[in-house]
Motif scaffolding. Structure first.
Motif, PDB file in Angstrom:
ATOM      1  N   LYS A   1       0.837  -1.212   0.000  1.00 44.34           N
ATOM      2  CA  LYS A   1       0.000   0.000   0.000  1.00 44.34           C
ATOM      3  C   LYS A   1       0.870   1.259   0.000  1.00 44.34           C
ATOM      4  O   LYS A   1       0.599   2.216  -0.729  1.00 44.34           O
ATOM      5  N   ASP A   2       1.934   1.251   0.802  1.00 45.11           N
ATOM      6  CA  ASP A   2       2.840   2.402   0.854  1.00 45.11           C
ATOM      7  C   ASP A   2       3.516   2.638  -0.496  1.00 45.11           C
ATOM      8  O   ASP A   2       3.830   3.780  -0.849  1.00 45.11           O
TER       9      ASP A   2
ATOM     10  N   ASP B   1       2.099   2.069  -3.324  1.00 45.11           N
ATOM     11  CA  ASP B   1       1.027   2.315  -4.301  1.00 45.11           C
ATOM     12  C   ASP B   1       0.844   1.154  -5.272  1.00 45.11           C
ATOM     13  O   ASP B   1       0.394   1.351  -6.403  1.00 45.11           O
TER      14      ASP B   1
ATOM     15  N   ASP C   1      -4.364  -1.034  -3.274  1.00 47.47           N
ATOM     16  CA  ASP C   1      -5.214  -0.091  -2.559  1.00 47.47           C
ATOM     17  C   ASP C   1      -6.288  -0.913  -1.853  1.00 47.47           C
ATOM     18  O   ASP C   1      -6.380  -2.130  -2.069  1.00 47.47           O
TER      19      ASP C   1
ATOM     20  N   THR D   1      -3.374  -2.175  -8.000  1.00 50.70           N
ATOM     21  CA  THR D   1      -3.418  -0.915  -8.748  1.00 50.70           C
ATOM     22  C   THR D   1      -2.757  -1.104 -10.110  1.00 50.70           C
ATOM     23  O   THR D   1      -2.204  -2.169 -10.422  1.00 50.70           O
TER      24      THR D   1
END
Length: 207
Positions: free
Chosen positions: A48-49, A51, A54, A72
């Protein structure tokens, strides 16, 4: 194995929450790979960090809300890059067994004959276990797992053949002597005075 890319691969198929990812990983990979829930959670946080994934919050009656993760566009690119990168398997150049064998040839506490004997027994035990797992697997639902097991069987059989080659060449191996390191010269090298820096001694007439 790459937990990061495995989770990306599973999320490429459909969105899932962390617990579901752990269950699906074991069902899909079906290998002796123990990935703890905490490892999955920490990996998802890093993804998540970066990207690469999500999440949406899913509300559940009488239960805490949970995060449903999805891949993503950047995650898809990373997954595709990983899939298209060839893997070079470790051929055990310099592994622990090789080190044991070399040290036994140069005067270790255990003879090379014993080193090879113990290793051969272990390889036969592993081969027996892998062969049993192949027989127990269902080709209709576990074909990828069977192929992985057959790969292990082939590698174990190759290792056993190599052990036999070593045993056949033990008389020559026992003459092995590694080269000695070149001794380093001790002390500092003598410094030579540079003639260009020597000042001329004045004659009595110049004084």
């Amino acid at each position: 194995m790459s937990v990061k890319h495995t989770l990306l691969g599973l999320l490429y198929q459909r969105p899932m929450h962390g617990y579901e990812l752990g269950k699906q990983l074991n069902l899909t990979v079906n290998a002796e790979w123990d990935v703890k829930p905490g490892q999955i959670a920490s990996t998802l946080a890093r993804l998540k960090d970066a990207d690469l994934v999500d999440y949406d919050i899913e509300a559940i009656d009488d239960a805490p809300d949970r995060k449903v993760y999805c891949i993503t566009e950047a995650g898809r690119d990373e997954l595709e890059r990983w899939c298209l990168t060839p893997e070079v398997r470790d051929y055990r150049l310099g592994d622990a067994f090789y080190i044991k064998l070399v040290l036994s040839l140069t005067g270790g506490p255990v003879s090379p004959d014993q080193i090879l004997l113990i290793q051969r027994r272990e390889l036969y035990q592993q081969l027996h276990q892998a062969t049993d797992l192949v027989r127990q697997a269902d080709p209709a639902t576990q074909l990828p797992w069977i192929l992985l097991l057959e790969s292990a069987v082939m590698h174990l059989e190759a290792d056993l053949r190599w052990i036999e080659m070593c045993e056949a060449r033990l008389p020559d191996l026992k003459h092995f002597e590694p080269p000695k390191p070149v001794p380093k010269r001790r002390g500092r090298p003598k410094r030579q005075r540079s003639r260009s820096r020597e000042l001329p001694v004045p004659s009595p007439s110049e004084q």
